[in-house]
Design a protein around this motif. Structure first.
Motif, PDB file in Angstrom:
ATOM      1  N   LEU A 114     -40.421 -34.489 -22.545  1.00 45.15           N
ATOM      2  CA  LEU A 114     -39.074 -34.519 -21.980  1.00 45.15           C
ATOM      3  C   LEU A 114     -39.076 -34.303 -20.472  1.00 45.15           C
ATOM      4  CD1 LEU A 114     -37.232 -32.402 -24.710  1.00 45.15           C
ATOM      5  CD2 LEU A 114     -37.510 -34.900 -24.592  1.00 45.15           C
ATOM      6  N   PHE A 115     -38.381 -35.192 -19.764  1.00 48.17           N
ATOM      7  CA  PHE A 115     -38.185 -35.095 -18.318  1.00 48.17           C
ATOM      8  C   PHE A 115     -36.698 -35.244 -18.033  1.00 48.17           C
ATOM      9  CE2 PHE A 115     -42.501 -36.458 -18.928  1.00 48.17           C
ATOM     10  CZ  PHE A 115     -43.234 -35.826 -17.929  1.00 48.17           C
ATOM     11  N   ALA A 116     -36.111 -34.252 -17.376  1.00 45.55           N
ATOM     12  CA  ALA A 116     -34.686 -34.297 -17.056  1.00 45.55           C
ATOM     13  C   ALA A 116     -34.473 -33.737 -15.657  1.00 45.55           C
ATOM     14  CB  ALA A 116     -33.877 -33.501 -18.078  1.00 45.55           C
ATOM     15  N   PRO A 117     -34.207 -34.596 -14.679  1.00 47.81           N
ATOM     16  CA  PRO A 117     -33.976 -34.097 -13.320  1.00 47.81           C
ATOM     17  C   PRO A 117     -32.567 -33.550 -13.151  1.00 47.81           C
ATOM     18  CG  PRO A 117     -33.731 -36.484 -13.360  1.00 47.81           C
ATOM     19  CD  PRO A 117     -34.157 -36.079 -14.753  1.00 47.81           C
ATOM     20  N   MET A 118     -32.419 -32.533 -12.308  1.00 49.84           N
ATOM     21  CA  MET A 118     -31.107 -32.188 -11.770  1.00 49.84           C
ATOM     22  C   MET A 118     -30.715 -33.300 -10.796  1.00 49.84           C
ATOM     23  SD  MET A 118     -29.743 -29.299 -12.856  1.00 49.84           S
ATOM     24  CE  MET A 118     -28.657 -28.776 -11.515  1.00 49.84           C
ATOM     25  N   TYR A 119     -29.422 -33.539 -10.645  1.00 52.06           N
ATOM     26  CA  TYR A 119     -28.977 -34.504  -9.638  1.00 52.06           C
ATOM     27  C   TYR A 119     -27.589 -34.114  -9.159  1.00 52.06           C
ATOM     28  CZ  TYR A 119     -26.130 -37.089 -13.159  1.00 52.06           C
ATOM     29  OH  TYR A 119     -25.215 -37.472 -14.109  1.00 52.06           O
ATOM     30  N   ARG A 120     -27.262 -34.543  -7.949  1.00 54.70           N
ATOM     31  CA  ARG A 120     -26.000 -34.133  -7.332  1.00 54.70           C
ATOM     32  C   ARG A 120     -24.864 -35.045  -7.798  1.00 54.70           C
ATOM     33  NH1 ARG A 120     -28.829 -33.463  -1.481  1.00 54.70           N
ATOM     34  NH2 ARG A 120     -29.934 -35.276  -2.364  1.00 54.70           N
ATOM     35  N   GLN A 121     -24.478 -34.814  -9.047  1.00 53.24           N
ATOM     36  CA  GLN A 121     -23.489 -35.662  -9.691  1.00 53.24           C
ATOM     37  C   GLN A 121     -22.080 -35.368  -9.177  1.00 53.24           C
ATOM     38  OE1 GLN A 121     -22.092 -33.200 -13.628  1.00 53.24           O
ATOM     39  NE2 GLN A 121     -23.577 -34.810 -13.965  1.00 53.24           N
ATOM     40  N   ILE A 122     -21.135 -36.253  -9.527  1.00 49.98           N
ATOM     41  CA  ILE A 122     -19.725 -36.006  -9.279  1.00 49.98           C
ATOM     42  C   ILE A 122     -19.288 -34.843 -10.165  1.00 49.98           C
ATOM     43  CG2 ILE A 122     -17.403 -36.960  -9.569  1.00 49.98           C
ATOM     44  CD1 ILE A 122     -18.550 -39.662  -8.830  1.00 49.98           C
ATOM     45  N   THR A 123     -18.591 -33.879  -9.578  1.00 49.71           N
ATOM     46  CA  THR A 123     -18.238 -32.657 -10.295  1.00 49.71           C
ATOM     47  C   THR A 123     -16.919 -32.787 -11.051  1.00 49.71           C
ATOM     48  OG1 THR A 123     -16.998 -31.803  -8.413  1.00 49.71           O
ATOM     49  CG2 THR A 123     -19.362 -31.257  -8.506  1.00 49.71           C
ATOM     50  N   LEU A 124     -16.674 -31.797 -11.890  1.00 45.65           N
ATOM     51  CA  LEU A 124     -15.395 -31.724 -12.585  1.00 45.65           C
ATOM     52  C   LEU A 124     -14.241 -31.524 -11.603  1.00 45.65           C
ATOM     53  CD1 LEU A 124     -16.472 -29.459 -15.550  1.00 45.65           C
ATOM     54  CD2 LEU A 124     -16.044 -31.904 -15.604  1.00 45.65           C
ATOM     55  N   GLU A 125     -14.481 -30.720 -10.579  1.00 46.76           N
ATOM     56  CA  GLU A 125     -13.429 -30.499  -9.591  1.00 46.76           C
ATOM     57  C   GLU A 125     -13.023 -31.803  -8.922  1.00 46.76           C
ATOM     58  OE1 GLU A 125     -12.672 -28.220  -5.319  1.00 46.76           O
ATOM     59  OE2 GLU A 125     -14.266 -27.507  -6.629  1.00 46.76           O
ATOM     60  N   ALA A 126     -13.987 -32.619  -8.576  1.00 44.23           N
ATOM     61  CA  ALA A 126     -13.677 -33.903  -7.942  1.00 44.23           C
ATOM     62  C   ALA A 126     -12.878 -34.796  -8.887  1.00 44.23           C
ATOM     63  CB  ALA A 126     -14.967 -34.591  -7.513  1.00 44.23           C
ATOM     64  N   LEU A 127     -13.262 -34.817 -10.150  1.00 40.58           N
ATOM     65  CA  LEU A 127     -12.557 -35.655 -11.113  1.00 40.58           C
ATOM     66  C   LEU A 127     -11.130 -35.180 -11.324  1.00 40.58           C
ATOM     67  CD1 LEU A 127     -15.371 -36.180 -13.759  1.00 40.58           C
ATOM     68  CD2 LEU A 127     -14.842 -37.535 -11.744  1.00 40.58           C
ATOM     69  N   ARG A 128     -10.962 -33.864 -11.435  1.00 39.32           N
ATOM     70  CA  ARG A 128      -9.609 -33.333 -11.625  1.00 39.32           C
ATOM     71  C   ARG A 128      -8.746 -33.590 -10.405  1.00 39.32           C
ATOM     72  NH1 ARG A 128     -12.492 -28.080 -13.938  1.00 39.32           N
ATOM     73  NH2 ARG A 128     -12.681 -28.693 -16.136  1.00 39.32           N
ATOM     74  N   SER A 129      -9.336 -33.475  -9.206  1.00 40.68           N
ATOM     75  CA  SER A 129      -8.589 -33.736  -7.979  1.00 40.68           C
ATOM     76  C   SER A 129      -8.094 -35.175  -7.946  1.00 40.68           C
ATOM     77  CB  SER A 129      -9.459 -33.452  -6.751  1.00 40.68           C
ATOM     78  OG  SER A 129      -9.831 -32.091  -6.707  1.00 40.68           O
ATOM     79  N   ASN A 130      -8.940 -36.093  -8.376  1.00 46.40           N
ATOM     80  CA  ASN A 130      -8.527 -37.494  -8.454  1.00 46.40           C
ATOM     81  C   ASN A 130      -7.392 -37.684  -9.453  1.00 46.40           C
ATOM     82  OD1 ASN A 130      -9.446 -39.611  -6.818  1.00 46.40           O
ATOM     83  ND2 ASN A 130     -11.517 -39.395  -7.597  1.00 46.40           N
ATOM     84  N   MET A 131      -7.507 -37.004 -10.593  1.00 52.97           N
ATOM     85  CA  MET A 131      -6.482 -37.134 -11.628  1.00 52.97           C
ATOM     86  C   MET A 131      -5.124 -36.667 -11.123  1.00 52.97           C
ATOM     87  SD  MET A 131      -8.570 -35.823 -14.998  1.00 52.97           S
ATOM     88  CE  MET A 131      -7.201 -36.064 -16.123  1.00 52.97           C
ATOM     89  N   MET A 132      -5.121 -35.682 -10.223  1.00 54.35           N
ATOM     90  CA  MET A 132      -3.880 -35.122  -9.686  1.00 54.35           C
ATOM     91  C   MET A 132      -3.391 -35.877  -8.459  1.00 54.35           C
ATOM     92  SD  MET A 132      -4.956 -31.105 -10.077  1.00 54.35           S
ATOM     93  CE  MET A 132      -3.485 -30.493  -9.245  1.00 54.35           C
ATOM     94  N   GLY A 133      -4.128 -36.938  -8.087  1.00 51.32           N
ATOM     95  CA  GLY A 133      -3.723 -37.727  -6.938  1.00 51.32           C
ATOM     96  C   GLY A 133      -4.038 -37.087  -5.601  1.00 51.32           C
ATOM     97  N   LYS A 134      -4.943 -36.097  -5.628  1.00 52.46           N
ATOM     98  CA  LYS A 134      -5.338 -35.416  -4.393  1.00 52.46           C
ATOM     99  C   LYS A 134      -6.862 -35.437  -4.276  1.00 52.46           C
ATOM    100  CE  LYS A 134      -1.329 -32.328  -4.587  1.00 52.46           C
ATOM    101  NZ  LYS A 134      -0.881 -30.904  -4.682  1.00 52.46           N
ATOM    102  N   PRO A 135      -7.446 -36.623  -4.088  1.00 54.97           N
ATOM    103  CA  PRO A 135      -8.908 -36.734  -4.113  1.00 54.97           C
ATOM    104  C   PRO A 135      -9.578 -35.950  -2.992  1.00 54.97           C
ATOM    105  CG  PRO A 135      -7.917 -38.763  -3.298  1.00 54.97           C
ATOM    106  CD  PRO A 135      -6.796 -37.919  -3.800  1.00 54.97           C
ATOM    107  N   ILE A 136     -10.718 -35.388  -3.337  1.00 53.99           N
ATOM    108  CA  ILE A 136     -11.562 -34.731  -2.345  1.00 53.99           C
ATOM    109  C   ILE A 136     -12.789 -35.611  -2.123  1.00 53.99           C
ATOM    110  CG2 ILE A 136     -10.752 -32.415  -2.971  1.00 53.99           C
ATOM    111  CD1 ILE A 136     -13.353 -32.027  -4.548  1.00 53.99           C
ATOM    112  N   PRO A 137     -13.473 -35.472  -0.990  1.00 58.04           N
ATOM    113  CA  PRO A 137     -14.644 -36.319  -0.738  1.00 58.04           C
ATOM    114  C   PRO A 137     -15.715 -36.156  -1.817  1.00 58.04           C
ATOM    115  CG  PRO A 137     -13.968 -35.210   1.274  1.00 58.04           C
ATOM    116  CD  PRO A 137     -13.170 -34.602   0.160  1.00 58.04           C
ATOM    117  N   MET A 138     -16.189 -37.261  -2.331  1.00 60.10           N
ATOM    118  CA  MET A 138     -17.293 -37.254  -3.291  1.00 60.10           C
ATOM    119  C   MET A 138     -18.067 -38.546  -3.143  1.00 60.10           C
ATOM    120  SD  MET A 138     -15.380 -37.821  -6.942  1.00 60.10           S
ATOM    121  CE  MET A 138     -13.963 -38.892  -7.130  1.00 60.10           C
ATOM    122  N   ASP A 139     -19.338 -38.479  -3.455  1.00 56.62           N
ATOM    123  CA  ASP A 139     -20.230 -39.607  -3.207  1.00 56.62           C
ATOM    124  C   ASP A 139     -21.019 -39.947  -4.464  1.00 56.62           C
ATOM    125  OD1 ASP A 139     -21.964 -41.497  -2.272  1.00 56.62           O
ATOM    126  OD2 ASP A 139     -23.020 -40.186  -0.861  1.00 56.62           O
TER     127      ASP A 139
END
Length: 376
Positions: A114-139
């Protein structure tokens, strides 16, 4: 994990994002940048013991043991789980990452390293911010770049010509799709891809059902193929507004390869469901018996069939309820908001749990076939 996996759907919706300043690449030669690597007591070294609840109510314990000498490798990209602040996650291993590996990856350790890297994924906070119409920077590109770098490090340091299964769910599956389409990333692995398990994400395919030069798997011993599906209850198929089960690319459909019946048709799903969680029934059997394992199996309760209907393609999950037997007839795993089941989300929360036993069997058969073909 309920909310974290549910939020993954926002990622699937293709919402507009804004990119922060370029971040420096990770060094994947450092072991702390990996959730799982062979030979470590890490996130994958977790209890996978299971209580099997038979239709007559009898209980049997199924123990689990990883195989350190497995003939092939598995490279896994996890779904949206990060509870970190900001638009992209950090590289610190938290409970959320450990939890999803327990659910979706560790059991494959019986058949592959098994190989599983950590990665700088889009967070829950970013997704929720988008859902509320107040997006924060995410890449979203940042997470992909990390996985591509980790993949290159794995090929350089660890692969040694071994066969490898690529596994991803939801955001992880989308990253995996990008990796499979990246010719520069995949060329060094030419001939080594045992299979790709692209789970809980629309995999766009044409009439020949091929994705990134891989055909769908039609037999357990077939290698160089893919398995992909999104899951919905038989009684609640994808509605017209569902983003799962429908490809957005013109002329394409979402792939559905049933892990329980690779050649087509219906077959029992060998689910490993989580005990004592928000996605578990209150009582597995009546009269109630104590179950202390982290996972529960209910053989014969669930049947899966790939269905193409009304422009959607999905794994239809039937609950074979029998009010006369003592076992639960309840399958939980729906996404619920304000007390209401969101039908367009399907069984996304438990996409992988539903077919885990089938998937592990497939990877085992593919590993054996890989060895028989003279690969090493």
């Amino acid at each position: 994990m309920l909310k974290s996996l549910a939020a993954t759907l926002v990622f699937a919706s293709g919402l507009a994002v804004s990119a922060p300043a370029l971040a420096a690449p990770n060094d994947y030669s450092k072991d702390e940048n990996w959730l799982c690597r062979p030979g470590r007591k890490d996130a994958c070294a977790v209890d996978q013991s299971t209580t099997i609840v038979a239709a007559n109510g009898d209980l049997m314990r199924e123990d689990f043991k990883a195989d350190p000498k497995a003939p092939i490798d598995c490279f896994y990209v996890y779904p949206t789980v990060s509870t970190d602040p900001g638009g992209n996650s950090d590289m610190v291993i938290d409970h959320a990452e450990r939890r999803v590996v327990e659910q979706q990856l560790a059991r494959f350790g019986a058949k592959c390293r098994l190989f599983a890297p950590m990665y700088r994924q889009i967070t829950l906070e970013a997704l929720r911010s988008n859902m509320m119409g107040k997006p924060i920077p995410m890449d979203p590109q940042l997470g992909f770049n990390d996985v591509r770098d980790a993949w290159a490090d794995y090929l350089k340091r660890d692969n040694g010509g071994r066969g490898v299964v690529l596994i991803g769910h939801s955001q992880g599956a989308r990253v995996l799709q990008g990796l499979l389409r990246d010719e520069a990333a995949m060329t060094p692995a030419k001939g080594r891809i045992v299979s790709a398990l692209i789970l809980g994400m629309n995999t766009p395919v044409g009439a020949d059902k091929t994705f990134a030069s891989l055909p769908p798997c039609t037999a357990a011993s077939q290698t160089g193929c893919y398995v992909s599906y999104v899951s919905f209850r038989e009684v609640a198929p994808p509605p017209a507004n569902s983003r799962f089960g429908r490809a957005t690319e013109p002329g394409m459909t979402a792939a559905c390869v049933n892990p329980a019946a690779l050649g087509g048709g219906s077959a029992p799903l060998k689910a490993y469901l989580t005990n004592g969680s928000t996605t578990a029934p209150n009582v597995w059997v009546k009269p109630e018996k104590k179950i202390d394992t982290p996972f529960v199996a209910v053989p014969g309760l669930l049947t899966g069939t790939c269905v193409e209907k009304d422009g959607a393609s999905y794994l239809s999950v039937k609950v074979n309820a029998d009010p006369a037997d003592p076992r639960t007839d309840v399958l939980t795993g729906d996404v619920i908001a304000n007390g209401k089941v969101l039908d367009d989300w399907g069984l996304h929360l438990i996409d992988v749990n539903l077919t885990m036993g089938n998937l592990v069997e497939i990877v085992g058969a593919q590993g054996a076939a890989w060895g028989h073909k003279g690969h090493h």
